[in-house]
Scaffold this motif. Structure first.
Motif, mmCIF file in Angstrom:
data_model
loop_
_atom_site.group_PDB
_atom_site.id
_atom_site.type_symbol
_atom_site.label_atom_id
_atom_site.label_comp_id
_atom_site.label_asym_id
_atom_site.label_seq_id
_atom_site.Cartn_x
_atom_site.Cartn_y
_atom_site.Cartn_z
ATOM 1 N N GLY A 253 0.801 -1.214 0.000
ATOM 2 C CA GLY A 253 0.000 0.000 0.000
ATOM 3 C C GLY A 253 0.835 1.264 0.000
ATOM 4 N N LEU A 254 0.484 2.198 -0.879
ATOM 5 C CA LEU A 254 1.107 3.523 -0.917
ATOM 6 C C LEU A 254 0.073 4.632 -0.739
ATOM 7 C CD1 LEU A 254 3.837 3.186 -3.705
ATOM 8 C CD2 LEU A 254 4.168 3.362 -1.237
ATOM 9 N N GLY A 255 -0.986 4.621 -1.536
ATOM 10 C CA GLY A 255 -2.014 5.655 -1.429
ATOM 11 C C GLY A 255 -3.279 5.114 -0.807
ATOM 12 N N PHE A 270 -10.242 2.723 -0.106
ATOM 13 C CA PHE A 270 -9.511 2.313 -1.309
ATOM 14 C C PHE A 270 -8.014 2.410 -1.028
ATOM 15 C CE2 PHE A 270 -7.318 2.972 -5.298
ATOM 16 C CZ PHE A 270 -7.869 1.995 -6.104
ATOM 17 N N VAL A 271 -7.263 1.361 -1.426
ATOM 18 C CA VAL A 271 -5.811 1.326 -1.237
ATOM 19 C C VAL A 271 -5.143 1.083 -2.588
ATOM 20 C CG1 VAL A 271 -3.880 0.241 -0.035
ATOM 21 C CG2 VAL A 271 -6.124 0.367 1.074
ATOM 22 N N ALA A 272 -4.214 1.960 -2.966
ATOM 23 C CA ALA A 272 -3.412 1.772 -4.171
ATOM 24 C C ALA A 272 -2.190 0.945 -3.810
ATOM 25 C CB ALA A 272 -2.994 3.117 -4.748
ATOM 26 N N ASN A 273 -2.088 -0.252 -4.387
ATOM 27 C CA ASN A 273 -0.967 -1.151 -4.139
ATOM 28 C C ASN A 273 0.044 -1.071 -5.272
ATOM 29 O OD1 ASN A 273 -1.657 -2.413 -1.611
ATOM 30 N ND2 ASN A 273 -3.290 -3.505 -2.691
ATOM 31 N N ASP A 274 1.304 -1.119 -4.904
ATOM 32 C CA ASP A 274 2.399 -0.954 -5.853
ATOM 33 C C ASP A 274 2.727 -2.289 -6.506
ATOM 34 O OD1 ASP A 274 4.622 -0.219 -7.255
ATOM 35 O OD2 ASP A 274 5.741 0.552 -5.546
ATOM 36 N N GLY A 275 2.309 -2.462 -7.780
ATOM 37 C CA GLY A 275 2.608 -3.668 -8.524
ATOM 38 C C GLY A 275 1.715 -4.843 -8.209
ATOM 39 N N MET A 276 0.666 -4.611 -7.430
ATOM 40 C CA MET A 276 -0.312 -5.640 -7.094
ATOM 41 C C MET A 276 -1.706 -5.085 -7.367
ATOM 42 S SD MET A 276 1.152 -7.107 -3.463
ATOM 43 C CE MET A 276 -0.174 -8.322 -3.372
ATOM 44 N N PRO A 277 -2.723 -5.930 -7.433
ATOM 45 C CA PRO A 277 -4.078 -5.402 -7.587
ATOM 46 C C PRO A 277 -4.421 -4.438 -6.447
ATOM 47 C CG PRO A 277 -4.058 -7.766 -7.973
ATOM 48 C CD PRO A 277 -2.697 -7.411 -7.462
ATOM 49 N N ASP A 278 -5.054 -3.328 -6.798
ATOM 50 C CA ASP A 278 -5.504 -2.393 -5.774
ATOM 51 C C ASP A 278 -6.627 -3.018 -4.962
ATOM 52 O OD1 ASP A 278 -3.684 -0.486 -6.689
ATOM 53 O OD2 ASP A 278 -5.113 0.314 -8.146
ATOM 54 N N ALA A 279 -6.845 -2.474 -3.766
ATOM 55 C CA ALA A 279 -7.853 -3.026 -2.859
ATOM 56 C C ALA A 279 -8.965 -2.019 -2.639
ATOM 57 C CB ALA A 279 -7.218 -3.404 -1.520
ATOM 58 N N LEU A 280 -10.187 -2.501 -2.606
ATOM 59 C CA LEU A 280 -11.346 -1.706 -2.204
ATOM 60 C C LEU A 280 -12.001 -2.436 -1.035
ATOM 61 C CD1 LEU A 280 -13.357 0.607 -2.520
ATOM 62 C CD2 LEU A 280 -14.585 -0.803 -4.183
ATOM 63 N N TRP A 281 -11.754 -1.936 0.163
ATOM 64 C CA TRP A 281 -12.321 -2.552 1.354
ATOM 65 C C TRP A 281 -13.743 -2.039 1.547
ATOM 66 C CZ3 TRP A 281 -10.119 -6.700 3.046
ATOM 67 C CH2 TRP A 281 -8.736 -6.879 2.907
ATOM 68 N N ALA A 308 1.642 0.124 -10.846
ATOM 69 C CA ALA A 308 2.431 0.511 -9.674
ATOM 70 C C ALA A 308 1.734 1.645 -8.933
ATOM 71 C CB ALA A 308 3.834 0.917 -10.090
ATOM 72 N N GLY A 309 0.559 1.373 -8.371
ATOM 73 C CA GLY A 309 -0.264 2.411 -7.767
ATOM 74 C C GLY A 309 0.463 3.216 -6.705
ATOM 75 N N MET A 310 0.415 4.521 -6.815
ATOM 76 C CA MET A 310 0.996 5.425 -5.819
ATOM 77 C C MET A 310 -0.113 6.244 -5.158
ATOM 78 S SD MET A 310 3.527 4.917 -8.205
ATOM 79 C CE MET A 310 5.282 4.991 -8.444
ATOM 80 N N GLY A 311 -0.380 7.437 -5.712
ATOM 81 C CA GLY A 311 -1.375 8.301 -5.108
ATOM 82 C C GLY A 311 -2.782 8.012 -5.581
ATOM 83 N N VAL A 312 -3.755 8.530 -4.816
ATOM 84 C CA VAL A 312 -5.172 8.349 -5.110
ATOM 85 C C VAL A 312 -5.878 9.700 -5.015
ATOM 86 C CG1 VAL A 312 -7.299 7.162 -4.468
ATOM 87 C CG2 VAL A 312 -5.097 6.057 -4.060
ATOM 88 N N ALA A 313 -6.717 9.991 -5.999
ATOM 89 C CA ALA A 313 -7.583 11.172 -5.960
ATOM 90 C C ALA A 313 -9.037 10.713 -6.052
ATOM 91 C CB ALA A 313 -7.257 12.129 -7.101
#
Length: 572
Positions: A253-255, A270-281, A308-313
């Motif tokens: 997790g980054l963002g 919502f979590v942006a994961n770096d190089g993995m599927p992002d997560a929506l809890w 490679a998810g970083m930030g989230v808007a």
């Protein structure tokens, strides 16, 4: 879920870490236009450089910090600055530590860190802001490589370390964090993203595309970690990572951003994961969460790839009553722009014009805001590489220009879709300067009705972008809402609904909804006030606030050109 599955995910994503690319900003299409921002860092009295501590070894934590917050920490109505410092990896005391700068209300800031209790000296990553004890002032949660820190505000801008007594202080590698009222009980709970299970002793040796020593990809470590989730019980936090279900899905997790995806009144994460599927809890309303990102269409991009998810808007960009998502990524990858269609997401990156324009850059901090007050959301990216450029265009081999995109409603599709174009000045200033930018925090620092930007740069000076829109016929072309609970605390998660109306017959009435949200972007906390550009002076009719527990309150019709303080149980 087996460890073999995570190994597979990491191997698939390993090729996404960037190599050497030409990522200078695109050439201007026409002659230079009027700048949107001016950089006022020095004149504002801000002297801060985030130190990565890099010497000879390439230690992974050095390339991803640092964070910042814009928040009114002394209750005087002006946004103060909190800047998170790095130092040296795995040193317990990275003096002088984080910095607290008080907004003096005249365009300048004073460093009041000494004696304030705010100068945490851990190797800092980011910061989240919220009133955890419901006493009417904003507290700070600082994420570190090593133990995180909870700093409680006594109401005067003085802070006290209450980490241990509050039941916090996880000692892993934390990145972005957010406060939210997940159980609708009136106090703020805490979600903290974890990045990697990393130690200096276990650091790897990696090379870039040209064979030179460089920072590793996170996929090289095969070490995703578990995010942490804490329930607030009257100022004491109970670790509910396991009982909530969060522990089931390790990630990088980054963002992080809170978002009510399906409008049921329960805040999701919502979590942006770096190089993995992002997560929506997805909040189940009973204290438990399920990762429904794949089912909801926001775990992967349109081609089924992890980025490679970083930030989230987060924003309701198409004004259809639900919040949409933008996740930024590395160079060679486009952004992932997910339009929310009643709780399910559609990848609209190409339709929004974000595929080609974002691909040359490595983006971290970002945010939607109507910077030019024309009634349409714009977009700002803070950019900086994670691998060295072997033939750098600046003294910093990781440096890139930041990027400003102007929003407009596209005519290419039948539905109302927001699209973006590069402005001619690259980052909106007259002299764009490349840095290795990380956090971008958004807020109105001078209370003039337009949104300014604070950017933190790795091993470079922080930069304050002052918005020029209000000084060029911007008066009353905006309206703001400051949502507060009975104690005077920021009502994070509360939602404003109103109809925008104008005297000018050329303007049609618009129904809008906005949520009070501080955490988004990357390692950042933003101005929690809701800001809406109008293009022309107008009126917000039938203003209603839905508080985090679902209660609704009406505040009547309100004029443009000011921030309206909407306090619970004090409706008009």
């Amino acid at each position: 879920m087996s460890s073999r599955f995570f190994v597979f995910l990491f191997l698939v994503g390993a090729s996404l870490w960037p190599g050497c690319r030409d990522n200078t900003p695109p050439p201007p299409k026409d002659e230079a236009e009027t700048p949107w921002f001016e950089v006022v860092t020095e004149s504002a009295g801000i002297a801060f450089t985030y130190s990565s501590g890099h010497t000879t070894r390439y230690l992974m934590p050095e390339i991803v910090g640092g964070g910042a917050a814009l928040a009114d920490l002394d209750g005087d109505g002006w946004l103060d600055l909190y800047l998170v410092q790095g130092g040296r990896v795995n040193e317990q005391d990275n003096a002088p530590g984080n910095r607290l700068l008080r907004n003096q209300g005249n365009g300048t800031f004073q460093d009041i860190t000494e004696g304030s209790g705010a100068g945490d000296t851990g190797y800092g990553m980011g910061v989240a802001c919220g009133d955890v004890d419901n006493d009417g002032d904003t507290d700070l949660y600082v994420t570190n490589l090593g133990p995180d820190v909870l700093l409680i505000n006594d109401g005067t801008g003085q802070f006290h370390d209450r980490t241990k007594t509050a039941g916090l202080g996880h000692s892993g590698w934390s990145t972005s964090a957010t406060f939210l009222d997940h159980d609708r009980d009136g106090d703020l709970d805490l979600f903290v993203a974890g990045y990697l299970d990393w130690t200096e002793e276990g650091e790897l040796t990696c090379h870039n595309d040209t064979g030179n020593l460089d920072y590793c990809s996170p996929q090289n470590y095969l070490a995703p970690t578990i995010d942490r989730f804490y329930r607030n019980d009257a100022g004491v936090f109970v670790d509910i990572t396991k009982s909530s279900g969060i522990y089931r899905q390790p990630g990088t997790g980054l963002g992080v951003a809170p978002i009510d995806v399906n409008g049921d009144g329960w805040m999701d994460i919502f979590v942006a994961n770096d190089g993995m599927p992002d997560a929506l809890w997805k909040n189940q309303g009973d204290g438990t969460f399920r990762d429904e990102a794949l089912l909801s269409g926001c775990a992967l991009d349109h081609s089924g790839a992890s980025k490679a998810g970083m930030g989230v808007a987060v924003a309701d960009v198409d004004e259809d009553g639900d919040d949409d998502l933008l996740v930024c990524n590395l160079d060679r990858q486009s952004d992932s722009f997910f339009l929310n269609e009643g709780g399910a997401f559609r990848d609209a990156t190409a339709a929004a014009g974000l595929s080609a324009v974002s691909r040359p850059f490595t983006r971290f901090g970002l945010g939607f805001s109507d910077f030019n007050l024309d009634g349409i959301l714009d977009l700002f990216f803070a950019n900086g590489r994670v691998t060295r450029r072997d033939q750098p265009t600046a003294s910093d081999p990781f440096a890139e220009h930041n990027l400003l995109l102007q929003g407009h409603f596209s005519d290419r599709v039948a539905e109302k879709t927001l699209a973006f174009d590069s402005v001619k000045t690259a980052d909106g200033t007259t002299s764009p300067t490349p840095f290795t930018s990380r956090a971008a925090a958004f807020g109105d620092i001078d209370n003039d009705g337009d949104v300014d930007i604070l950017v933190v740069n790795r091993d470079g000076p922080a930069r304050l972008y002052r918005n020029l829109a209000s000084s060029s016929s911007g008066a009353s072309r905006w309206i703001g809402f400051h949502l507060l609970n009975e104690q005077g605390s920021e009502a994070l998660g509360a939602k404003v609904t109103a109809t925008l109306a104008w005297n000018d017959p050329d303007f049609e009435e618009r129904l809008i909804q906005r949520t009070a949200r501080a955490s988004s972007s990357y390692l950042a906390s933003n101005d929690p006030r809701i800001h809406i550009g109008l293009e022309s002076p107008g009126l917000a009719k039938n203003v209603q606030v839905t508080w985090s527990d679902g209660a609704t309150e009406s505040f009547g019709d309100l004029p443009s050109g000011t921030y309206h303080r909407l306090i619970r149980n004090e409706g008009l």
